[in-house]
Structure formats: C-alpha cells, structure tokens
Design a protein around this motif. Sequence first.
Motif, PDB file in Angstrom:
ATOM      1  N   UNK A 104       0.883  -1.251  -0.005  1.00 57.08           N
ATOM      2  CA  UNK A 104       0.093  -0.042   0.135  1.00 57.08           C
ATOM      3  C   UNK A 104       0.795   1.360  -0.026  1.00 57.08           C
ATOM      4  N   UNK A 105       2.037   1.129   0.605  1.00 61.15           N
ATOM      5  CA  UNK A 105       2.849   2.360   0.762  1.00 61.15           C
ATOM      6  C   UNK A 105       3.626   2.801  -0.500  1.00 61.15           C
ATOM      7  N   UNK A 106       3.882   1.722  -1.272  1.00 64.73           N
ATOM      8  CA  UNK A 106       4.098   1.969  -2.854  1.00 64.73           C
ATOM      9  C   UNK A 106       3.203   1.970  -4.014  1.00 64.73           C
ATOM     10  N   UNK A 107       1.955   2.228  -3.572  1.00 65.26           N
ATOM     11  CA  UNK A 107       0.967   2.455  -4.589  1.00 65.26           C
ATOM     12  C   UNK A 107       0.160   1.318  -4.589  1.00 65.26           C
ATOM     13  N   UNK A 108       0.107   0.079  -3.846  1.00 63.43           N
ATOM     14  CA  UNK A 108      -0.814  -0.688  -4.017  1.00 63.43           C
ATOM     15  C   UNK A 108      -0.247  -2.036  -4.837  1.00 63.43           C
ATOM     16  N   UNK A 109       0.816  -1.745  -5.155  1.00 64.73           N
ATOM     17  CA  UNK A 109       1.440  -3.296  -5.902  1.00 64.73           C
ATOM     18  C   UNK A 109       2.852  -2.895  -6.325  1.00 64.73           C
ATOM     19  N   UNK A 110       3.351  -3.790  -6.728  1.00 66.91           N
ATOM     20  CA  UNK A 110       4.867  -3.576  -7.145  1.00 66.91           C
ATOM     21  C   UNK A 110       4.846  -3.100  -8.629  1.00 66.91           C
ATOM     22  N   UNK A 111       5.911  -2.370  -9.037  1.00 71.81           N
ATOM     23  CA  UNK A 111       5.963  -1.732 -10.217  1.00 71.81           C
ATOM     24  C   UNK A 111       6.840  -2.695 -11.214  1.00 71.81           C
ATOM     25  N   UNK A 112       7.088  -4.024 -10.780  1.00 74.31           N
ATOM     26  CA  UNK A 112       7.981  -4.748 -11.619  1.00 74.31           C
ATOM     27  C   UNK A 112       7.435  -5.012 -13.052  1.00 74.31           C
ATOM     28  N   UNK A 113       6.164  -5.528 -13.184  1.00 76.72           N
ATOM     29  CA  UNK A 113       5.686  -5.538 -14.508  1.00 76.72           C
ATOM     30  C   UNK A 113       5.569  -4.381 -15.509  1.00 76.72           C
ATOM     31  N   UNK A 114       5.394  -3.040 -14.790  1.00 81.68           N
ATOM     32  CA  UNK A 114       5.385  -1.843 -15.518  1.00 81.68           C
ATOM     33  C   UNK A 114       6.784  -1.496 -15.963  1.00 81.68           C
ATOM     34  N   UNK A 115       7.802  -1.939 -15.121  1.00 77.90           N
ATOM     35  CA  UNK A 115       9.272  -1.627 -15.573  1.00 77.90           C
ATOM     36  C   UNK A 115       9.552  -2.657 -16.418  1.00 77.90           C
ATOM     37  N   UNK A 116       9.237  -4.122 -16.479  1.00 75.78           N
ATOM     38  CA  UNK A 116       9.847  -4.877 -17.476  1.00 75.78           C
ATOM     39  C   UNK A 116       8.864  -4.677 -18.845  1.00 75.78           C
ATOM     40  N   UNK A 117       7.847  -4.078 -18.884  1.00 79.63           N
ATOM     41  CA  UNK A 117       7.099  -3.991 -19.903  1.00 79.63           C
ATOM     42  C   UNK A 117       7.872  -2.885 -20.646  1.00 79.63           C
ATOM     43  N   UNK A 118       8.271  -1.863 -19.794  1.00 85.87           N
ATOM     44  CA  UNK A 118       8.859  -0.721 -20.582  1.00 85.87           C
ATOM     45  C   UNK A 118      10.237  -1.044 -21.006  1.00 85.87           C
ATOM     46  N   UNK A 119      10.929  -2.153 -20.442  1.00 84.96           N
ATOM     47  CA  UNK A 119      12.304  -2.500 -20.933  1.00 84.96           C
ATOM     48  C   UNK A 119      11.793  -3.337 -22.240  1.00 84.96           C
ATOM     49  N   UNK A 120      10.906  -4.168 -22.447  1.00 92.11           N
ATOM     50  CA  UNK A 120      10.470  -4.836 -23.647  1.00 92.11           C
ATOM     51  C   UNK A 120      10.319  -3.920 -24.680  1.00 92.11           C
ATOM     52  N   UNK A 121       9.499  -2.733 -24.488  1.00 93.37           N
ATOM     53  CA  UNK A 121       9.160  -1.799 -25.332  1.00 93.37           C
ATOM     54  C   UNK A 121      10.630  -0.964 -25.909  1.00 93.37           C
ATOM     55  N   UNK A 122      11.288  -0.925 -25.053  1.00 94.82           N
ATOM     56  CA  UNK A 122      12.508  -0.049 -25.331  1.00 94.82           C
ATOM     57  C   UNK A 122      13.638  -1.219 -26.235  1.00 94.82           C
ATOM     58  N   UNK A 123      13.635  -2.112 -25.818  1.00 98.73           N
ATOM     59  CA  UNK A 123      14.444  -3.290 -26.652  1.00 98.73           C
ATOM     60  C   UNK A 123      13.724  -3.470 -28.035  1.00 98.73           C
ATOM     61  N   UNK A 124      12.362  -3.682 -28.137  1.00101.51           N
ATOM     62  CA  UNK A 124      11.709  -3.763 -29.316  1.00101.51           C
ATOM     63  C   UNK A 124      11.919  -2.445 -30.156  1.00101.51           C
ATOM     64  N   UNK A 125      11.962  -1.232 -29.788  1.00 95.20           N
ATOM     65  CA  UNK A 125      12.264  -0.008 -30.462  1.00 95.20           C
ATOM     66  C   UNK A 125      13.550  -0.009 -30.775  1.00 95.20           C
ATOM     67  N   UNK A 126      14.650  -0.376 -29.897  1.00 97.21           N
ATOM     68  CA  UNK A 126      15.832  -0.414 -30.384  1.00 97.21           C
ATOM     69  C   UNK A 126      16.159  -1.201 -31.455  1.00 97.21           C
TER      70      UNK A 126
END
Length: 134
Positions: free
Chosen positions: A66-88
């Motif tokens: 709850x202190x960090x927004x109600x969930x882990x940001x790991x999926x969001x971060x990993x999805x951003x990494x995937x998108x950045x790699x695909x764009x690269x």
Amino acid sequence: MQKTIDKKAVLLINLGSPGSLDEIKPFLRNLFSDPMILPLKPAFLRRFIAGVIARRRTPVVKPRYSLIGGGSPLLRITTKQASALENYLRAKGLKTPVFVGMRYSTPAIEDALREISKTGISFLIILFLYPQYS
C-alpha cells in the motif's frame, strides 16, 4: 550449412510480483509452491504449506505494498524494458517482437509462450531478468 531464421522474437522473463493488493496472496502461493523455493515432498504437502504461508504473509506485506501505490512496479518496468528493446531493434532495421513472461505472476511465462507460438516465430531468444538460477 546454416539454417535461415525466418522469424525471431525475444522473451524477457522476470520473477514476477503482485501488481495489486488482490494479487499478493496468489503471488505468494505461486512463489512458495515452487520446489526450488520450498523443497518439500510430496508436492501436495508443499502446496498446502504454500497456502498457509500465503494466508499468513498477506496481511503482513499488504500495508507495505500500500505504501508503494498498492502493488509492485516490476511488471510496468519490465514492460517498459521490452518496449525499449523492441524500439531499439526496430531502429536497427529488425522487426523482432519482444514479449514478457513472469515466473510467479501474470503475464505467466506459459501464456507468453502460447502467444509466441501463434505468431509463427521460428527462433526465440530468452533473457532472464532475475539472477536466481539463471
């Protein structure tokens, strides 16, 4: 003679984490059901104990998530990494899709593999983003 690769893809695999407060208990159950995490036999005993641990740990860790927004940001971060790699890769002239699969939460590795299998990919590069046993 080298085989020609028709279609390539990348699969980023991460540990997974609860993305919301409702996902904490299933995440913990999945985590502790893994024989690499809780090496108990027989399997039904491990699954039972995993359920007990998940029920007891959920109320303890819920306020922390709850202190960090109600969930882990790991999926969001990993999805951003995937998108950045695909764009690269696209910028380099490669049309290589990048998928995400999580070991103990969604999107599950098995679901990502099912999605990949529907695309006609003939060569898959798997990158583990967590250090345990990789």
